[in-house]
Scaffold this motif. Structure first.
Motif, mmCIF file in Angstrom:
data_model
loop_
_atom_site.group_PDB
_atom_site.id
_atom_site.type_symbol
_atom_site.label_atom_id
_atom_site.label_comp_id
_atom_site.label_asym_id
_atom_site.label_seq_id
_atom_site.Cartn_x
_atom_site.Cartn_y
_atom_site.Cartn_z
ATOM 1 N N PHE A 175 0.799 -1.143 -0.023
ATOM 2 C CA PHE A 175 -0.093 0.083 0.024
ATOM 3 C C PHE A 175 0.974 1.301 -0.035
ATOM 4 O O PHE A 175 2.001 1.332 0.813
ATOM 5 C CB PHE A 175 -0.807 0.006 1.276
ATOM 6 N N ILE A 176 0.915 1.936 -1.017
ATOM 7 C CA ILE A 176 1.648 3.207 -1.016
ATOM 8 C C ILE A 176 0.698 4.463 -1.247
ATOM 9 O O ILE A 176 -0.209 4.452 -2.160
ATOM 10 C CB ILE A 176 2.431 3.241 -2.159
ATOM 11 N N GLN A 177 0.816 5.216 -0.271
ATOM 12 C CA GLN A 177 0.059 6.574 -0.209
ATOM 13 C C GLN A 177 0.822 7.768 -0.904
ATOM 14 O O GLN A 177 2.027 8.092 -0.787
ATOM 15 C CB GLN A 177 -0.036 6.842 0.971
ATOM 16 N N VAL A 178 0.203 8.411 -1.919
ATOM 17 C CA VAL A 178 0.855 9.343 -2.635
ATOM 18 C C VAL A 178 -0.186 10.754 -2.927
ATOM 19 O O VAL A 178 -0.672 10.976 -3.762
ATOM 20 C CB VAL A 178 1.049 9.164 -4.227
ATOM 21 N N PRO A 179 0.094 11.545 -1.457
ATOM 22 C CA PRO A 179 -1.001 12.645 -1.521
ATOM 23 C C PRO A 179 -0.862 13.379 -2.607
ATOM 24 O O PRO A 179 -2.050 13.928 -2.894
ATOM 25 C CB PRO A 179 -0.253 13.278 -0.020
ATOM 26 N N GLU A 180 0.543 13.785 -3.178
ATOM 27 C CA GLU A 180 0.322 14.765 -4.265
ATOM 28 C C GLU A 180 -0.174 14.317 -5.636
ATOM 29 O O GLU A 180 -0.473 14.943 -6.720
ATOM 30 C CB GLU A 180 1.854 15.274 -4.481
ATOM 31 N N GLY A 181 -0.321 12.939 -5.597
ATOM 32 C CA GLY A 181 -0.689 12.431 -6.842
ATOM 33 C C GLY A 181 0.289 12.025 -7.788
ATOM 34 O O GLY A 181 1.191 12.729 -7.756
ATOM 35 N N VAL A 182 -0.043 10.905 -8.596
ATOM 36 C CA VAL A 182 0.952 10.627 -9.896
ATOM 37 C C VAL A 182 0.040 10.390 -10.913
ATOM 38 O O VAL A 182 -1.043 9.667 -10.865
ATOM 39 C CB VAL A 182 1.920 9.277 -9.484
ATOM 40 N N ASP A 183 0.303 10.653 -12.265
ATOM 41 C CA ASP A 183 -0.666 10.550 -13.449
ATOM 42 C C ASP A 183 -0.444 9.553 -13.952
ATOM 43 O O ASP A 183 0.698 8.788 -14.254
ATOM 44 C CB ASP A 183 -0.021 11.880 -14.316
ATOM 45 N N PHE A 184 -1.513 8.570 -13.797
ATOM 46 C CA PHE A 184 -1.578 7.319 -14.656
ATOM 47 C C PHE A 184 -1.989 7.465 -15.978
ATOM 48 O O PHE A 184 -2.602 6.398 -16.547
ATOM 49 C CB PHE A 184 -2.439 6.376 -13.797
ATOM 50 N N GLY A 185 -2.077 8.789 -16.666
ATOM 51 C CA GLY A 185 -2.322 8.852 -17.866
ATOM 52 C C GLY A 185 -3.853 9.299 -18.298
ATOM 53 O O GLY A 185 -4.575 8.808 -17.413
ATOM 54 N N GLY A 186 -4.113 10.127 -19.154
ATOM 55 C CA GLY A 186 -5.505 10.423 -19.475
ATOM 56 C C GLY A 186 -6.451 11.334 -18.296
ATOM 57 O O GLY A 186 -7.485 11.169 -18.275
ATOM 58 N N GLY A 187 -5.384 11.889 -17.569
ATOM 59 C CA GLY A 187 -5.849 13.083 -16.495
ATOM 60 C C GLY A 187 -6.446 12.192 -15.542
ATOM 61 O O GLY A 187 -6.758 12.766 -14.517
#
Length: 146
Positions: A81-93
């Motif tokens: 489980f990995i938390q990425v508060p800033e987010g990472v783009d998985f494509g397509g917005g």
């Protein structure tokens, strides 16, 4: 499948910053490798799976996992489980803030996925998972499923 038996504090990384989908998937897989759930080749299969079809599930969640033929690399069922508060783009917005890597022995991945789906279908749970400050908070949310 009891979530607390496969989701331990050591499997949870909080407040990570990731630049690419590839980096995110590799980190998710490396936790599974480091914790002894899968062989290193499993990460390659996770990357292949992502090329076939995105593991983005909506609601800021992605569930990277291996292809159908990756079962040979799974030693035992586990979750990262990995938390990425800033987010990472998985494509397509599609922005991912929660990465849940799964490895299921035999057909255990189905019940693991089912438990994850129950937790992640509640927007309130997603918000709690994104803002959690400790692995214990994360585990508590998933334990509520059983």
């Amino acid at each position: 499948m009891n979530m607390s038996s496969i989701l331990t504090k050591e499997n949870i990384l909080l407040n990570k910053s990731l630049n690419t989908k590839e980096e995110a998937i590799k980190l998710t897989g490396s936790v599974l490798v480091d914790r002894g759930y899968v062989e290193p080749n499993y990460i390659e299969k996770m990357m292949e799976r992502e090329e076939l079809t995105s593991t983005y599930m909506g609601n800021f969640v992605a569930i990277p996992h291996g292809t159908e033929d990756s079962k040979q690399f799974v030693k035992e069922s586990g979750i990262s489980f990995i938390q990425v508060p800033e987010g990472v783009d998985f494509g397509g917005g599609n922005i991912v803030k929660l990465l849940i890597g799964i490895a299921g022995k035999n057909d255990e991945h189905l019940s693991i996925l089912s438990n994850i789906a129950i937790v992640c279908s509640e927007e309130e749970n997603i918000e709690k998972l994104i803002s959690a400050k400790s692995p214990e908070e994360i585990i508590e949310i998933f334990e509520g499923v059983n």
